[in-house]
Motif scaffolding. Sequence first.
Motif, PDB file in Angstrom:
ATOM      1  N   TYR A  73       1.006  -1.283  -0.284  1.00 44.67           N
ATOM      2  CA  TYR A  73      -0.036  -0.469   0.120  1.00 44.67           C
ATOM      3  C   TYR A  73       0.980   0.887  -0.096  1.00 44.67           C
ATOM      4  O   TYR A  73       0.744   2.651  -0.711  1.00 44.67           O
ATOM      5  N   PHE A  74       1.777   1.145   0.860  1.00 40.51           N
ATOM      6  CA  PHE A  74       3.380   2.693   0.725  1.00 40.51           C
ATOM      7  C   PHE A  74       3.622   2.821  -0.616  1.00 40.51           C
ATOM      8  O   PHE A  74       3.687   3.449  -0.810  1.00 40.51           O
ATOM      9  N   GLU A  75       4.242   1.526  -1.525  1.00 39.41           N
ATOM     10  CA  GLU A  75       4.652   1.704  -2.051  1.00 39.41           C
ATOM     11  C   GLU A  75       3.892   2.230  -3.371  1.00 39.41           C
ATOM     12  O   GLU A  75       4.269   3.047  -4.102  1.00 39.41           O
ATOM     13  N   LEU A  76       2.559   1.671  -2.954  1.00 34.11           N
ATOM     14  CA  LEU A  76       1.612   2.243  -4.296  1.00 34.11           C
ATOM     15  C   LEU A  76       2.091   3.641  -4.280  1.00 34.11           C
ATOM     16  O   LEU A  76       1.751   4.190  -5.379  1.00 34.11           O
TER      17      LEU A  76
ATOM     18  N   SER B  36       1.692  -2.818  -7.936  1.00 33.81           N
ATOM     19  CA  SER B  36       1.222  -2.584  -6.128  1.00 33.81           C
ATOM     20  C   SER B  36      -0.215  -2.590  -5.898  1.00 33.81           C
ATOM     21  O   SER B  36      -0.843  -3.914  -5.549  1.00 33.81           O
ATOM     22  N   ARG B  37      -0.606  -2.168  -6.999  1.00 34.57           N
ATOM     23  CA  ARG B  37      -2.775  -2.382  -7.456  1.00 34.57           C
ATOM     24  C   ARG B  37      -2.867  -3.678  -6.994  1.00 34.57           C
ATOM     25  O   ARG B  37      -3.864  -4.272  -6.285  1.00 34.57           O
ATOM     26  N   HIS B  38      -2.430  -4.484  -7.608  1.00 35.43           N
ATOM     27  CA  HIS B  38      -2.543  -6.117  -8.194  1.00 35.43           C
ATOM     28  C   HIS B  38      -2.254  -6.589  -7.652  1.00 35.43           C
ATOM     29  O   HIS B  38      -2.781  -7.814  -7.330  1.00 35.43           O
ATOM     30  N   ARG B  39      -1.214  -6.441  -6.482  1.00 35.81           N
ATOM     31  CA  ARG B  39      -0.532  -7.307  -5.833  1.00 35.81           C
ATOM     32  C   ARG B  39      -1.909  -7.169  -4.472  1.00 35.81           C
ATOM     33  O   ARG B  39      -1.970  -8.686  -3.866  1.00 35.81           O
ATOM     34  N   LEU B  40      -2.330  -6.033  -4.326  1.00 35.18           N
ATOM     35  CA  LEU B  40      -2.742  -6.168  -2.804  1.00 35.18           C
ATOM     36  C   LEU B  40      -4.170  -6.992  -3.719  1.00 35.18           C
ATOM     37  O   LEU B  40      -4.562  -6.956  -2.285  1.00 35.18           O
ATOM     38  N   ALA B  41      -4.925  -6.761  -4.582  1.00 38.31           N
ATOM     39  CA  ALA B  41      -5.944  -7.376  -5.016  1.00 38.31           C
ATOM     40  C   ALA B  41      -6.047  -8.828  -4.725  1.00 38.31           C
ATOM     41  O   ALA B  41      -7.113  -9.226  -3.419  1.00 38.31           O
TER      42      ALA B  41
ATOM     43  N   ALA C 117      -9.819  -5.608  -8.526  1.00 41.96           N
ATOM     44  CA  ALA C 117     -11.099  -5.556  -8.515  1.00 41.96           C
ATOM     45  C   ALA C 117     -10.914  -4.349  -7.365  1.00 41.96           C
ATOM     46  O   ALA C 117     -12.000  -4.279  -6.736  1.00 41.96           O
ATOM     47  N   LEU C 118      -9.471  -3.731  -7.091  1.00 40.96           N
ATOM     48  CA  LEU C 118      -9.284  -2.359  -6.417  1.00 40.96           C
ATOM     49  C   LEU C 118      -8.718  -1.343  -6.918  1.00 40.96           C
ATOM     50  O   LEU C 118      -8.161  -0.047  -6.903  1.00 40.96           O
ATOM     51  N   ASN C 119      -9.468  -0.920  -8.241  1.00 42.60           N
ATOM     52  CA  ASN C 119      -8.905  -0.329  -8.892  1.00 42.60           C
ATOM     53  C   ASN C 119      -9.414   1.267  -8.157  1.00 42.60           C
ATOM     54  O   ASN C 119      -8.929   2.072  -8.447  1.00 42.60           O
ATOM     55  N   THR C 120     -11.209   0.813  -8.651  1.00 40.31           N
ATOM     56  CA  THR C 120     -12.274   2.508  -7.413  1.00 40.31           C
ATOM     57  C   THR C 120     -10.728   2.886  -6.499  1.00 40.31           C
ATOM     58  O   THR C 120     -11.426   4.145  -5.907  1.00 40.31           O
ATOM     59  N   LEU C 121     -10.855   1.487  -5.347  1.00 40.92           N
ATOM     60  CA  LEU C 121     -10.305   1.784  -4.158  1.00 40.92           C
ATOM     61  C   LEU C 121      -9.210   3.375  -3.979  1.00 40.92           C
ATOM     62  O   LEU C 121      -8.736   3.661  -2.714  1.00 40.92           O
ATOM     63  N   LEU C 122      -8.130   2.043  -4.403  1.00 38.67           N
ATOM     64  CA  LEU C 122      -6.955   2.590  -4.832  1.00 38.67           C
ATOM     65  C   LEU C 122      -6.518   3.737  -5.631  1.00 38.67           C
ATOM     66  O   LEU C 122      -5.222   3.836  -6.069  1.00 38.67           O
TER      67      LEU C 122
END
Length: 471
Positions: free
Chosen positions: A175-178, A240-245, A254-259
């Motif tokens: 998250y912080f790297e993102l 990073s966004r894909h890894r979080l999902a 799945a987290l494109n909107t949240l992030l």
Amino acid sequence: MVIRMLTAAVASALLAGCVSVGPDYKAPPPQVVQLQGSADPSFSTASPVANWWSQFDDPVLTQLVHGVLAGNLDLQVAMARVRAARAVFTEQRLDQAPHVTAGGSQDRRKQPDPAQGGERAYSESYQLGFDAGWELDLFGRQRRAAEAARADLGAERDSLVDAQVTVAAEVARNYFELRGAQKRIAVAQQTLINLRDTQQLTETRWELGAGSELDVQSSRARLKAIEADIPLLEVAQVQSRHRLAVLLGERPDALNTLLQPREVPAFAKALPLGDTTDLLRQRADVRSAERRLAAATARVGVATADLFPRISLSGFVGFLGGDANGLVNGSNKAWSLTPSISWAAFDFGTVRARLRVSKAQADGAAAEYEQAVLLALEDTENALTRYAKEQARLAIIAEQAQAARRAASLAQIRYREGSEDFLALLDAQRNQLAADDALAAAEATVNVNVVAVYKALGGGVQSAESVAALP
């Protein structure tokens, strides 16, 4: 005669009390830890909150951590292993008691009968009742096996806690790297705006005869260099966004909107550590290694018990008869009791080889425990040092970025006024971009190092007691 002697031996052993052969496990004495890095002013002795990620006051991060603890697939695997270990322990514990099964059978045959001169005779019999078997645990073989299974269960519980610590830290780190990548993209995009203004200015000055084509081309080259860097940063952001999902057990998009991009400042206060002297008990990986050492020690007892006789009792209570009609009546009642003994008296070579294997495995588990202790200390000291040094570095980079921005502003003014050449302006803008980019990266690195510190301290995600209550 043999049965009487065997019965007498069993009775005397029971009266004397059963023993458990093999070594009795003694847990390593608790070690008080003194961490050198904790003395740095960047840390405080205040106790951190139970959920360390809440100290960032970031609702998105909190949502992500809660999501990973609920949906991460690695955690589901670890939970399944806990359930399997609990079932094995239950089975081993029940093996110490008699096993009773109910059953019935019918036997119909036609075969030569010697009593009738070898003529083939037809016979039929029925059986209905309960069979029982019990291995008398005179030398603790079953008890040691249950002891090992209990220790394995404890190890799997601690491994689950360690997995929770790991995935929570992995989510926070990504998250912080993102956020760092997103801020570096914003810095680059703002720099592009400034460089386009400079590009337009150099072209205007050239058209008016006050500049040169060298200035125009140099400005254009710098502009394209920044544009070329942005796709690389966007790749890091997407990864990073894909890894979080995936960590949350979701599809990569799945987290494109949240992030969506948002400002996340660097942690800017003394980091509360609490009491670090009990570090080794806080680390779930160290506790898991200790439980595996206990299991390996108990299995030495299991192998040692194979050097001694194994005495078992089997029996039957029920009905036997030659006709299914009226089988269950008093005249058909039957019972049997069969004591037996087995002993590897002529196969001690194999038994002793297995014993040497179990002792070697216990020695290996002891070494793994010591290694886990050393790695825990190394991990924690390194995490504390990195955080303290990165905080100091962040302060320096912040001053550098402020000075670079001021210098770029002055160079822009002097260039417009014609009192400064373009190369000085270009150099000032290059320094500003490098300083702002380094500041964005350093802020993200400080937050990542906060995560590393709390991971090294044991994470504080879920206690072993709460894991023990899992279904």
